[in-house]
Design a protein around this motif. Structure first.
Motif, mmCIF file in Angstrom:
data_model
loop_
_atom_site.group_PDB
_atom_site.id
_atom_site.type_symbol
_atom_site.label_atom_id
_atom_site.label_comp_id
_atom_site.label_asym_id
_atom_site.label_seq_id
_atom_site.Cartn_x
_atom_site.Cartn_y
_atom_site.Cartn_z
ATOM 1 N N PRO A 10 -18.458 0.451 -33.026
ATOM 2 C CA PRO A 10 -19.841 0.374 -32.540
ATOM 3 C C PRO A 10 -20.046 0.989 -31.152
ATOM 4 O O PRO A 10 -21.051 1.674 -30.928
ATOM 5 C CB PRO A 10 -20.144 -1.130 -32.517
ATOM 6 N N ALA A 11 -19.106 0.801 -30.234
ATOM 7 C CA ALA A 11 -19.284 1.371 -28.889
ATOM 8 C C ALA A 11 -19.335 2.892 -28.981
ATOM 9 O O ALA A 11 -20.211 3.541 -28.390
ATOM 10 C CB ALA A 11 -18.158 0.921 -27.963
ATOM 11 N N GLY A 12 -18.411 3.472 -29.737
ATOM 12 C CA GLY A 12 -18.338 4.925 -29.859
ATOM 13 C C GLY A 12 -19.554 5.518 -30.550
ATOM 14 O O GLY A 12 -20.117 6.528 -30.105
ATOM 15 N N ALA A 269 -15.321 4.408 -20.096
ATOM 16 C CA ALA A 269 -14.775 3.507 -21.114
ATOM 17 C C ALA A 269 -15.846 2.510 -21.539
ATOM 18 O O ALA A 269 -16.719 2.144 -20.740
ATOM 19 C CB ALA A 269 -13.544 2.775 -20.590
ATOM 20 N N ALA A 270 -15.786 2.072 -22.805
ATOM 21 C CA ALA A 270 -16.802 1.164 -23.345
ATOM 22 C C ALA A 270 -16.228 0.293 -24.452
ATOM 23 O O ALA A 270 -15.310 0.702 -25.158
ATOM 24 C CB ALA A 270 -17.974 1.977 -23.901
ATOM 25 N N GLY A 271 -16.768 -0.899 -24.577
ATOM 26 C CA GLY A 271 -16.417 -1.790 -25.686
ATOM 27 C C GLY A 271 -15.190 -2.637 -25.393
ATOM 28 O O GLY A 271 -14.853 -2.910 -24.237
ATOM 29 N N ASP A 272 -14.520 -3.053 -26.456
ATOM 30 C CA ASP A 272 -13.374 -3.962 -26.354
ATOM 31 C C ASP A 272 -12.238 -3.418 -25.479
ATOM 32 O O ASP A 272 -11.372 -4.180 -25.055
ATOM 33 C CB ASP A 272 -12.772 -4.214 -27.753
ATOM 34 N N VAL A 273 -12.228 -2.107 -25.260
ATOM 35 C CA VAL A 273 -11.137 -1.522 -24.481
ATOM 36 C C VAL A 273 -11.439 -1.562 -22.977
ATOM 37 O O VAL A 273 -10.552 -1.381 -22.155
ATOM 38 C CB VAL A 273 -10.862 -0.073 -24.957
ATOM 39 N N ALA A 288 -14.803 -8.416 -25.457
ATOM 40 C CA ALA A 288 -14.461 -8.201 -26.869
ATOM 41 C C ALA A 288 -15.467 -8.813 -27.844
ATOM 42 O O ALA A 288 -15.106 -9.542 -28.756
ATOM 43 C CB ALA A 288 -13.035 -8.690 -27.158
ATOM 44 N N ILE A 289 -16.737 -8.538 -27.618
ATOM 45 C CA ILE A 289 -17.764 -8.931 -28.592
ATOM 46 C C ILE A 289 -18.666 -7.732 -28.887
ATOM 47 O O ILE A 289 -18.824 -6.839 -28.062
ATOM 48 C CB ILE A 289 -18.622 -10.135 -28.112
ATOM 49 N N GLN A 290 -19.260 -7.797 -30.073
ATOM 50 C CA GLN A 290 -20.088 -6.705 -30.571
ATOM 51 C C GLN A 290 -21.275 -6.350 -29.651
ATOM 52 O O GLN A 290 -21.453 -5.178 -29.315
ATOM 53 C CB GLN A 290 -20.571 -7.095 -31.979
#
Ligand code: FAD
Ligand code: SF4
Ligand code: SF4
Lengths: 414, 159
Positions: A10-12, A269-273, A288-290
């Motif tokens: 989703p982040a990408g 950088a974006a999202g769980d990473v 680490a959530i949507q």
């Protein structure tokens, strides 16, 4: 401009869409290691419950969507980055040049340090491939052991019960979802599961998994459970190993500034990473959530195109969980803050629980069981830092009146 | 011209006709708990306030949905839930900062205002014209957008 987005979650995907919106002519490449079209991990439980087929997990549903958006998709594994040379290295030993790079490679599940985690029939529940394997083994009447009753564990729990398996949950902590709920709420949730026929062993550890048909799961109590399938849900960590030899700094996740830019200016950088800013504390953590992944994707992409013009205010940590029909939520600082006060109502018989946390006259966190009506307004009150005035007293008398507090204090209509 | 619901709670008598009309339109039953518009009661002040989704520009619900089940209806401007795609994960219910997406236990999906496809039944049901359906560029709509903006200290809105 050559944009590369590494990671097709989703982040990408949201990042690619944002770049396309802001820059109609840019070249955009979306790289993902997995063979399926970009999909949502959090839809996997519903695939296991057979509410949807695999296509139902896809992030975008229209045929030819990425082609129409002129987003180049590449199925490759990224093995490293040479940030100073603006190059991304792929597993097939090719490299790609970028002007701007977004790292959105998500998280990976942790293997617990016990023997037997590599045996056939022992799986994480993280990818579509995992889901297929789980579906094949978790048949009606089969025995399944779920290791870990955290957030992800509890979500899968529901789908396993729906598949008709004999389920035992083993959790090292003294309650369920210890990172989303306090003792009281976590134990009400446990009682609910037990009442629904699930065997929940809290304060128990699995010490080994032994080969065989069925597998044998050894507990610290000495007991052993036989299992056709063992699912590991013992936590995740940011997927950053491929950055080891790069100049990009990491901690729990990739270190970013308030624009989600890494220690290398061309790389975001974006999202769980990503170790992004938390709305409540101002600290940089991996949530680490949507919803946070999507927010990051949008903000990072905007800054990649428009040179750090959009500061990330911090994402609010929030979760909603449906455990065999009992719905729980948590928002922000649900565990309370120093010098703050709180109100909590508990109704064990009806499995209901509502806990509000305040700092001065502002709501800073909530956790709930069995309260779903208009619950999102908690986010509005917390994020808006709405000054509650007299309404704090009203809420302390009746915490269920969140929506009324919102209407009175923020919308100003009452 | 896109239209929007404008609610003026001053005139609301709390008769709940809007809730009944909404639940009948969408669920075929007269059950206020299934209504997408809700009337909130302030006993002490003797006030009633109907409230529903403002179809806010940020569409937090839509952004948070993991499976693209909430989409923009280009005709009405509403953010519509597509039941066949919705998996019932409820992430939209915690993402909407106005609390106007709700989980429907009997279907396992979520419900929110869809402007009844352009003919909102709450408007025709309201005997005192508290709820009106007006051109979106009228000041009233802007006022509702302002409500929406109040919680919105997120980057998206300032962009
Ligand atoms: C079973 C389950 C249930 C969940 N339920 C919820 C929930 O209810 N609510 C919630 O908020 N969150 C939930 N989550 C978490 C949520 O799915 C994640 O927060 C979200 O997917 C993060 O998005 P992302 O884009 O950062 O990473 P991911 O979705 O993990 O995507 C990462 C992408 O990067 C790719 N990738 C990784 N490494 C490489 C590499 N070296 N080379 C190339 N590509 C690579 C992957 O293939 C993938 O495409 C759940 C997760 C799971 C597994
Ligand atoms: S449900 Fe909430 S987030 Fe979605 S459009 Fe309506 S007000 Fe906005
Ligand atoms: S409940 Fe349905 S509409 Fe809401 S976020 Fe989940 S899948 Fe999307």
């Amino acid at each position: 401009m050559q944009y590369i987005v590494a990671g097709a979650g989703p982040a990408g995907v949201v990042a690619c869409e944002t770049i396309r919106k802001l820059s109609p002519d840019a070249s955009i490449t979306l790289i993902g290691a997995e063979p399926e079209p970009p999909y949502s991990r959090m839809a996997i439980p519903y695939l296991l419950s057979e509410i949807i087929a695999e296509q139902g997990t896809y992030l975008r549903k229209t045929d030819g969507y990425y082609e129409q958006m002129n987003i180049n998709r590449l199925q490759q594994r990224i093995s490293g980055i040479d940030a100073s040379a603006s190059q991304l290295k792929l597993d097939n030993s090719e490299s790609l040049d970028f002007d701007r790079l977004l790292l959105a490679t998500g998280a990976i599940p942790i293997n617990p340090p016990i023997p037997g985690v590599d045996l056939e029939g022992v799986r994480h529940c993280w990818t579509l491939e995992d889901a297929r394997e789980i579906a094949a083994r978790a048949k009606s009447g089969s025995s399944v052991v779920l290791m870990g009753a955290g957030f992800i564990g509890c979500i899968i729990l529901e789908s396993l019960v729906k598949r008709g398996v004999n389920l035992t949950v083993v959790e090292r902590g003294d309650r369920m979802v210890p990172r989303m709920m306090d003792d009281t709420a976590g134990n009400i949730l446990k009682q609910w599961c037990v009442d629904k026929g699930v065997r929940v062993l809290t304060s128990h550890s699995i010490t080994a998994i032994e080969a065989g048909e069925p597998l044998s799961v050894v507990l610290d109590s000495g007991e052993s459970l036989s299992a056709d399938l063992v699912i590991l849900a013992t936590g995740v960590h940011s997927n950053i190993d491929y950055l080891q030899d790069s100049s990009i700094e990491t901690d729990q996740g990739i270190l970013v500034n308030g624009y989600l830019q890494t220690t290398h200016p061309a790389v975001y950088a974006a999202g769980d990473v990503a170790q992004g800013r938390d709305f409540s504390t101002g600290e940089f953590t991996v949530q680490a959530i949507q919803p946070t992944a999507v927010e990051h994707g949008r903000v990072a992409a905007t800054n990649m195109v428009q040179d750090n013009t959009l500061e990330h205010q911090g994402s609010l940590n929030m979760n909603v969980l449906d455990t065999l029909g009992l719905i729980s939520t948590s928002f922000g600082q649900w565990m309370g803050v120093a010098g703050g006060d709180s109100v909590c109502i508990v109704d064990r018989e009806r499995y209901k629980y509502l806990n509000l946390q305040f700092k001065d006259d502002v709501l800073v966190g909530i956790s709930s069981l069995g309260h779903t009506e208009n619950i999102g307004v908690a986010r509005g009150l917390i994020r808006g830092k709405v000054s509650l005035g007299q309404w704090k007293v009203h809420l302390q008398k009746n915490p269920e009146r969140l929506m009324e507090a919102w209407l009175a204090c923020s919308v100003g209509v009452a | 011209m896109q239209k929007a619901l404008l609610i003026d709670p001053d005139k609301c008598t709390g008769c709940l006709q809007c809730e009944l009309a909404c639940s009948y339109e969408h669920e075929g039953v007269f059950n206020p708990s299934k209504s997408r518009i809700r009337v909130f009661t302030f006993h002490q002040e003797g006030r009633f306030v109907p409230y529903t989704c403002t179809q806010c520009a940020e569409a937090w619900c839509q952004q948070a949905c993991p499976v693209d089940a909430i989409t923009l209806n280009s005709e009405t401007g509403a953010k519509d839930v597509n039941d066949s795609a919705c998996v019932g994960c409820k992430v939209c219910t915690i993402a909407c900062p106005f609390g106007t997406v709700n989980y429907n236990h009997s279907t396992g999906k979520v419900i929110k205002c869809d402007l009844c496809g352009g003919d909102p039944k709450c408007v025709s049901a309201c005997p005192t014209q508290v709820i009106v359906y007006v051109d979106a560029d009228q000041t009233g709509y802007e006022k509702m957008r302002q409500w929406a903006k109040q919680t919105d200290n997120s980057p998206a809105a300032s962009a």
